[in-house]
Scaffold this motif. Structure first.
Motif, mmCIF file in Angstrom:
data_model
loop_
_atom_site.group_PDB
_atom_site.id
_atom_site.type_symbol
_atom_site.label_atom_id
_atom_site.label_comp_id
_atom_site.label_asym_id
_atom_site.label_seq_id
_atom_site.Cartn_x
_atom_site.Cartn_y
_atom_site.Cartn_z
ATOM 1 N N SER A 160 180.265 13.238 109.615
ATOM 2 C CA SER A 160 178.931 13.672 109.931
ATOM 3 C C SER A 160 177.769 12.827 109.448
ATOM 4 O O SER A 160 177.844 11.760 108.675
ATOM 5 C CB SER A 160 178.986 14.936 108.776
ATOM 6 O OG SER A 160 177.572 15.616 108.813
ATOM 7 N N ALA A 161 176.983 12.531 110.377
ATOM 8 C CA ALA A 161 175.854 11.547 110.247
ATOM 9 C C ALA A 161 174.373 11.938 110.626
ATOM 10 O O ALA A 161 174.396 13.090 111.131
ATOM 11 C CB ALA A 161 176.120 10.383 111.307
ATOM 12 N N ARG A 162 173.506 11.175 110.269
ATOM 13 C CA ARG A 162 172.273 11.496 110.559
ATOM 14 C C ARG A 162 171.519 9.964 110.612
ATOM 15 O O ARG A 162 171.592 9.016 110.019
ATOM 16 C CB ARG A 162 171.578 12.028 109.127
ATOM 17 C CG ARG A 162 169.984 12.495 109.250
ATOM 18 C CD ARG A 162 169.578 13.275 108.003
ATOM 19 N NE ARG A 162 168.203 13.370 108.244
ATOM 20 C CZ ARG A 162 167.802 14.501 108.895
ATOM 21 N NH1 ARG A 162 168.313 15.289 109.129
ATOM 22 N NH2 ARG A 162 166.222 14.574 108.696
ATOM 23 N N ALA A 163 170.652 10.082 111.613
ATOM 24 C CA ALA A 163 170.051 8.883 112.121
ATOM 25 C C ALA A 163 168.809 8.815 110.823
ATOM 26 O O ALA A 163 168.530 9.455 110.387
ATOM 27 C CB ALA A 163 168.915 9.306 113.388
ATOM 28 N N THR A 164 168.761 7.192 110.803
ATOM 29 C CA THR A 164 167.900 6.792 109.864
ATOM 30 C C THR A 164 166.137 6.742 110.307
ATOM 31 O O THR A 164 165.562 6.372 109.554
ATOM 32 C CB THR A 164 168.286 5.604 109.150
ATOM 33 O OG1 THR A 164 168.626 4.623 110.166
ATOM 34 C CG2 THR A 164 169.395 5.766 108.430
ATOM 35 N N GLY A 178 170.069 13.927 114.798
ATOM 36 C CA GLY A 178 169.446 12.962 115.635
ATOM 37 C C GLY A 178 170.589 11.781 116.036
ATOM 38 O O GLY A 178 170.092 10.789 116.572
ATOM 39 N N ILE A 179 171.831 11.891 115.593
ATOM 40 C CA ILE A 179 172.838 10.906 116.013
ATOM 41 C C ILE A 179 173.077 10.702 117.635
ATOM 42 O O ILE A 179 173.029 9.530 117.827
ATOM 43 C CB ILE A 179 174.318 11.090 115.319
ATOM 44 C CG1 ILE A 179 174.871 9.849 114.987
ATOM 45 C CG2 ILE A 179 174.911 12.363 115.769
ATOM 46 C CD1 ILE A 179 174.280 8.904 114.121
ATOM 47 N N ALA A 180 172.988 11.820 118.366
ATOM 48 C CA ALA A 180 173.131 11.472 119.732
ATOM 49 C C ALA A 180 172.219 10.758 120.366
ATOM 50 O O ALA A 180 172.295 9.688 121.108
ATOM 51 C CB ALA A 180 173.296 12.816 120.302
#
Length: 127
Positions: free
Chosen positions: A11-15, A27-29
């Motif tokens: 699982s990821a999240r844009a920084t 917002g990772i895509a």
């Protein structure tokens, strides 16, 4: 395999705060497409943009980070992004194209790559 070979799922999240401001979830895509664009991995991407009519997103060819950000956010209905690949390659002349698709659309792309006779010169452009 629809998604290809992988070692793990995360699982990821844009920084980036600009991406977080317009993203629905992490917002990772958008972050991955912008990174790929800036690093020359892709020249453009097919993304789902909001149409004039509510609940009818349309595939759009984005060739800049700003165009990718303009299309950011979850669309709660299908957008035929696979169809937009043809426009990206043939009308825009993109040689290295990225896209955002659902798992079932990815399955269609994998079939197109495995049996390229019906979509010659498109499947090999998808990065």
């Amino acid at each position: 395999m629809v998604l290809g070979n992988y070692k793990e799922a995360v699982s990821a999240r844009a920084t980036d705060s600009k991406i977080q401001a317009v993203a629905q979830d992490g917002g990772i895509a958008s972050a991955l497409l912008i990174y790929a664009l800036e690093e020359g991995i892709i020249e453009g991407a097919v993304v789902a943009s909001d149409a004039d009519e509510k609940w009818s997103p349309v595939p759009t060819v984005a060739m800049t980070a700003d165009e990718i950000l303009a299309a950011a956010g979850t669309k709660y209905t299908m957008s035929p992004n696979v169809y937009g690949l043809k426009d990206a390659v043939r009308q825009y002349g993109i040689e290295k194209v990225g896209t955002v698709v659902t798992p079932c659309q990815m399955y269609g792309i994998r079939k197109m790559q495995a049996y390229p006779f019906s979509q010659r010169f498109i499947a090999d452009k998808i990065k």
